[in-house]
Design a protein around this motif. Structure first.
Motif, PDB file in Angstrom:
ATOM      1  N   ALA A   1       0.857  -1.181   0.000  1.00 46.09           N
ATOM      2  CA  ALA A   1       0.000   0.000   0.000  1.00 46.09           C
ATOM      3  C   ALA A   1       0.898   1.238   0.000  1.00 46.09           C
ATOM      4  O   ALA A   1       1.961   1.248   0.628  1.00 46.09           O
ATOM      5  CB  ALA A   1      -0.921   0.008   1.209  1.00 46.09           C
ATOM      6  N   ALA A   2       0.465   2.265  -0.695  1.00 46.96           N
ATOM      7  CA  ALA A   2       1.221   3.518  -0.754  1.00 46.96           C
ATOM      8  C   ALA A   2       0.251   4.680  -0.718  1.00 46.96           C
ATOM      9  O   ALA A   2      -0.857   4.603  -1.261  1.00 46.96           O
ATOM     10  CB  ALA A   2       2.073   3.586  -2.013  1.00 46.96           C
ATOM     11  N   SER A   3       0.682   5.758  -0.065  1.00 45.17           N
ATOM     12  CA  SER A   3      -0.103   6.992  -0.015  1.00 45.17           C
ATOM     13  C   SER A   3       0.886   8.157  -0.076  1.00 45.17           C
ATOM     14  O   SER A   3       1.733   8.297   0.811  1.00 45.17           O
ATOM     15  CB  SER A   3      -0.932   7.055   1.274  1.00 45.17           C
ATOM     16  OG  SER A   3      -1.653   8.259   1.340  1.00 45.17           O
ATOM     17  N   VAL A   4       0.785   8.970  -1.130  1.00 38.94           N
ATOM     18  CA  VAL A   4       1.763  10.042  -1.346  1.00 38.94           C
ATOM     19  C   VAL A   4       1.069  11.298  -1.853  1.00 38.94           C
ATOM     20  O   VAL A   4      -0.004  11.252  -2.462  1.00 38.94           O
ATOM     21  CB  VAL A   4       2.853   9.618  -2.359  1.00 38.94           C
ATOM     22  CG1 VAL A   4       3.792   8.588  -1.749  1.00 38.94           C
ATOM     23  CG2 VAL A   4       2.228   9.073  -3.627  1.00 38.94           C
ATOM     24  N   ALA A   5       1.715  12.439  -1.601  1.00 36.68           N
ATOM     25  CA  ALA A   5       1.252  13.731  -2.104  1.00 36.68           C
ATOM     26  C   ALA A   5       2.384  14.363  -2.903  1.00 36.68           C
ATOM     27  O   ALA A   5       3.568  14.215  -2.569  1.00 36.68           O
ATOM     28  CB  ALA A   5       0.845  14.641  -0.942  1.00 36.68           C
ATOM     29  N   PHE A   6       2.022  15.082  -3.950  1.00 34.13           N
ATOM     30  CA  PHE A   6       3.016  15.625  -4.873  1.00 34.13           C
ATOM     31  C   PHE A   6       2.935  17.145  -4.965  1.00 34.13           C
ATOM     32  O   PHE A   6       1.914  17.755  -4.624  1.00 34.13           O
ATOM     33  CB  PHE A   6       2.805  15.034  -6.278  1.00 34.13           C
ATOM     34  CG  PHE A   6       3.022  13.552  -6.349  1.00 34.13           C
ATOM     35  CD1 PHE A   6       4.283  13.027  -6.536  1.00 34.13           C
ATOM     36  CD2 PHE A   6       1.949  12.676  -6.204  1.00 34.13           C
ATOM     37  CE1 PHE A   6       4.490  11.649  -6.597  1.00 34.13           C
ATOM     38  CE2 PHE A   6       2.135  11.305  -6.269  1.00 34.13           C
ATOM     39  CZ  PHE A   6       3.410  10.788  -6.459  1.00 34.13           C
ATOM     40  N   GLN A   7       4.024  17.727  -5.419  1.00 31.69           N
ATOM     41  CA  GLN A   7       4.069  19.164  -5.671  1.00 31.69           C
ATOM     42  C   GLN A   7       3.264  19.491  -6.938  1.00 31.69           C
ATOM     43  O   GLN A   7       2.687  18.612  -7.562  1.00 31.69           O
ATOM     44  CB  GLN A   7       5.525  19.614  -5.786  1.00 31.69           C
ATOM     45  CG  GLN A   7       6.336  19.367  -4.522  1.00 31.69           C
ATOM     46  CD  GLN A   7       7.799  19.743  -4.661  1.00 31.69           C
ATOM     47  OE1 GLN A   7       8.153  20.670  -5.393  1.00 31.69           O
ATOM     48  NE2 GLN A   7       8.668  19.024  -3.960  1.00 31.69           N
ATOM     49  N   GLY A   8       3.253  20.768  -7.313  1.00 34.56           N
ATOM     50  CA  GLY A   8       2.365  21.239  -8.357  1.00 34.56           C
ATOM     51  C   GLY A   8       2.690  20.748  -9.755  1.00 34.56           C
ATOM     52  O   GLY A   8       3.854  20.654 -10.148  1.00 34.56           O
ATOM     53  N   VAL A   9       1.636  20.437 -10.508  1.00 34.40           N
ATOM     54  CA  VAL A   9       1.728  19.994 -11.897  1.00 34.40           C
ATOM     55  C   VAL A   9       0.840  20.900 -12.749  1.00 34.40           C
ATOM     56  O   VAL A   9      -0.276  21.233 -12.347  1.00 34.40           O
ATOM     57  CB  VAL A   9       1.275  18.528 -12.039  1.00 34.40           C
ATOM     58  CG1 VAL A   9       1.240  18.103 -13.502  1.00 34.40           C
ATOM     59  CG2 VAL A   9       2.184  17.601 -11.248  1.00 34.40           C
ATOM     60  N   VAL A  10       1.330  21.274 -13.929  1.00 32.06           N
ATOM     61  CA  VAL A  10       0.532  22.089 -14.841  1.00 32.06           C
ATOM     62  C   VAL A  10      -0.475  21.197 -15.571  1.00 32.06           C
ATOM     63  O   VAL A  10      -0.091  20.242 -16.244  1.00 32.06           O
ATOM     64  CB  VAL A  10       1.430  22.811 -15.873  1.00 32.06           C
ATOM     65  CG1 VAL A  10       0.575  23.573 -16.887  1.00 32.06           C
ATOM     66  CG2 VAL A  10       2.390  23.767 -15.176  1.00 32.06           C
ATOM     67  N   LEU A  11      -1.752  21.525 -15.437  1.00 32.15           N
ATOM     68  CA  LEU A  11      -2.786  20.824 -16.198  1.00 32.15           C
ATOM     69  C   LEU A  11      -3.033  21.506 -17.539  1.00 32.15           C
ATOM     70  O   LEU A  11      -3.318  20.846 -18.542  1.00 32.15           O
ATOM     71  CB  LEU A  11      -4.100  20.776 -15.409  1.00 32.15           C
ATOM     72  CG  LEU A  11      -4.144  19.863 -14.193  1.00 32.15           C
ATOM     73  CD1 LEU A  11      -5.523  19.918 -13.554  1.00 32.15           C
ATOM     74  CD2 LEU A  11      -3.779  18.430 -14.548  1.00 32.15           C
TER      75      LEU A  11
ATOM     76  N   ALA B   1       6.124  16.123 -11.357  1.00 33.44           N
ATOM     77  CA  ALA B   1       6.525  16.765 -10.106  1.00 33.44           C
ATOM     78  C   ALA B   1       6.914  15.696  -9.096  1.00 33.44           C
ATOM     79  O   ALA B   1       6.370  14.578  -9.122  1.00 33.44           O
ATOM     80  CB  ALA B   1       5.398  17.627  -9.554  1.00 33.44           C
ATOM     81  N   PRO B   2       7.829  16.033  -8.172  1.00 28.81           N
ATOM     82  CA  PRO B   2       8.206  15.078  -7.118  1.00 28.81           C
ATOM     83  C   PRO B   2       7.229  15.136  -5.953  1.00 28.81           C
ATOM     84  O   PRO B   2       6.347  16.007  -5.890  1.00 28.81           O
ATOM     85  CB  PRO B   2       9.593  15.582  -6.698  1.00 28.81           C
ATOM     86  CG  PRO B   2       9.509  17.075  -6.908  1.00 28.81           C
ATOM     87  CD  PRO B   2       8.639  17.267  -8.130  1.00 28.81           C
ATOM     88  N   THR B   3       7.396  14.205  -5.018  1.00 30.97           N
ATOM     89  CA  THR B   3       6.590  14.217  -3.801  1.00 30.97           C
ATOM     90  C   THR B   3       6.929  15.440  -2.959  1.00 30.97           C
ATOM     91  O   THR B   3       7.985  16.064  -3.091  1.00 30.97           O
ATOM     92  CB  THR B   3       6.851  12.948  -2.984  1.00 30.97           C
ATOM     93  OG1 THR B   3       8.259  12.669  -2.958  1.00 30.97           O
ATOM     94  CG2 THR B   3       6.138  11.754  -3.576  1.00 30.97           C
ATOM     95  N   THR B   4       6.015  15.787  -2.074  1.00 37.95           N
ATOM     96  CA  THR B   4       6.245  16.885  -1.150  1.00 37.95           C
ATOM     97  C   THR B   4       7.318  16.479  -0.138  1.00 37.95           C
ATOM     98  O   THR B   4       7.696  15.315  -0.037  1.00 37.95           O
ATOM     99  CB  THR B   4       4.948  17.244  -0.404  1.00 37.95           C
ATOM    100  OG1 THR B   4       4.535  16.102   0.367  1.00 37.95           O
ATOM    101  CG2 THR B   4       3.847  17.614  -1.389  1.00 37.95           C
ATOM    102  N   ALA B   5       7.750  17.452   0.635  1.00 40.19           N
ATOM    103  CA  ALA B   5       8.813  17.190   1.610  1.00 40.19           C
ATOM    104  C   ALA B   5       8.270  16.634   2.922  1.00 40.19           C
ATOM    105  O   ALA B   5       9.054  16.331   3.830  1.00 40.19           O
ATOM    106  CB  ALA B   5       9.592  18.479   1.874  1.00 40.19           C
ATOM    107  N   ASP B   6       6.975  16.491   3.061  1.00 40.20           N
ATOM    108  CA  ASP B   6       6.366  16.019   4.305  1.00 40.20           C
ATOM    109  C   ASP B   6       6.463  14.503   4.382  1.00 40.20           C
ATOM    110  O   ASP B   6       5.656  13.774   3.807  1.00 40.20           O
ATOM    111  CB  ASP B   6       4.905  16.464   4.370  1.00 40.20           C
ATOM    112  CG  ASP B   6       4.290  16.208   5.743  1.00 40.20           C
ATOM    113  OD1 ASP B   6       4.901  15.469   6.541  1.00 40.20           O
ATOM    114  OD2 ASP B   6       3.202  16.753   6.006  1.00 40.20           O
ATOM    115  N   ARG B   7       7.437  14.016   5.127  1.00 42.15           N
ATOM    116  CA  ARG B   7       7.673  12.575   5.204  1.00 42.15           C
ATOM    117  C   ARG B   7       6.568  11.864   5.986  1.00 42.15           C
ATOM    118  O   ARG B   7       6.368  10.665   5.844  1.00 42.15           O
ATOM    119  CB  ARG B   7       9.030  12.299   5.845  1.00 42.15           C
ATOM    120  CG  ARG B   7      10.184  12.824   5.008  1.00 42.15           C
ATOM    121  CD  ARG B   7      11.523  12.667   5.734  1.00 42.15           C
ATOM    122  NE  ARG B   7      11.913  11.286   5.907  1.00 42.15           N
ATOM    123  CZ  ARG B   7      12.558  10.567   5.000  1.00 42.15           C
ATOM    124  NH1 ARG B   7      12.855  11.103   3.829  1.00 42.15           N
ATOM    125  NH2 ARG B   7      12.902   9.329   5.234  1.00 42.15           N
TER     126      ARG B   7
END
Length: 224
Positions: free
Chosen positions: A73-83, A209-215
């Motif tokens: 299982a994985a749960s991640v948040a990412f920085q901004g991406v242009v749509l 975009a990469p993942t956020t810095a919030d580990r």
């Protein structure tokens, strides 16, 4: 003699009148070229395919796949991406992705809060940058439409995600849009209590975009 002179004078006068009647030549001035138009990139969204029979918007929103002995299982948040890049500004999103798989069956959930920004790149904090909050779109995708590849504690998910919204006071409804999304996620630290910090990259359309810095938000869970 006088008649001859008069005739010559009339002939000369007639020639002068003909010469005067000729229109003056006019040089055409080329029309000014049209001003160049601002470049607008194609949006990342595609027309959504017809949903599977009996699968309504948000029907899988609260479902997950039991991990069993070989799951992940994985749960991640990412920085901004242009749509979408507009004539003035951008439409951006800050995706979050969760996935569960038992090695054969898989299910992923995506959340896409969107903002309209007058910036050249997605800002780190859209509200602080003055971006206007827009809709939040959601998507759920299960195998076999969801493609999953795993190598140890690394997983990659990909698929075309039809999105829906959750309007206040009414049932979830499909937007008619879908996004080709790929997310690669891997362990990024030692395991503790069955969970491991995770990091990765998401791609939607042409932007990534990469993942956020919030580990504490980005986590990978392995059974056992």
């Amino acid at each position: 003699m006088l008649l001859l002179v008069a005739a010559i004078g009339v002939a000369l006068a007639g020639g002068g009148a003909v010469a005067a009647a000729r229109p003056a030549e006019v040089t055409a001035t080329p029309a000014p070229s049209a001003a160049p138009q601002p470049t607008v990139s194609s949006p990342a969204a595609q027309p959504a395919p017809a949903p599977a029979s009996g699968t309504g918007a948000a029907a899988l929103a609260f479902e997950s796949v039991p991990l069993g002995e070989d799951g992940l299982a994985a749960s991640v948040a990412f920085q901004g991406v242009v749509l979408e890049q507009r004539a003035v500004g951008l439409t951006v999103t800050y995706p979050s992705v969760s996935v569960t798989t038992d090695g054969s069956r898989s299910l992923a959930h995506v959340r896409l809060p969107t903002y309209n920004c007058l910036t050249a790149e997605p800002p780190a904090d859209p509200l602080a940058a003055g971006c206007a909050r827009s809709l939040t779109e959601y998507a759920d995708l299960a195998s076999p439409d969801l493609r999953v590849e795993r190598d140890g504690d690394r997983i990659e998910v990909a698929g075309l995600f039809p999105t829906y919204t959750r309007p206040n006071g009414s049932a979830p409804a499909y937007t008619g849009r879908a996004y080709e999304l790929t997310a690669a996620i891997a362990a990024d630290g030692p395991a503790q209590d069955g969970r491991t910090p995770a990091a990765g990259v998401v791609r939607i359309g042409l932007d990534s975009a990469p993942t956020t810095a919030d580990r504490g938000v980005n986590l990978l869970q392995l059974p056992g």
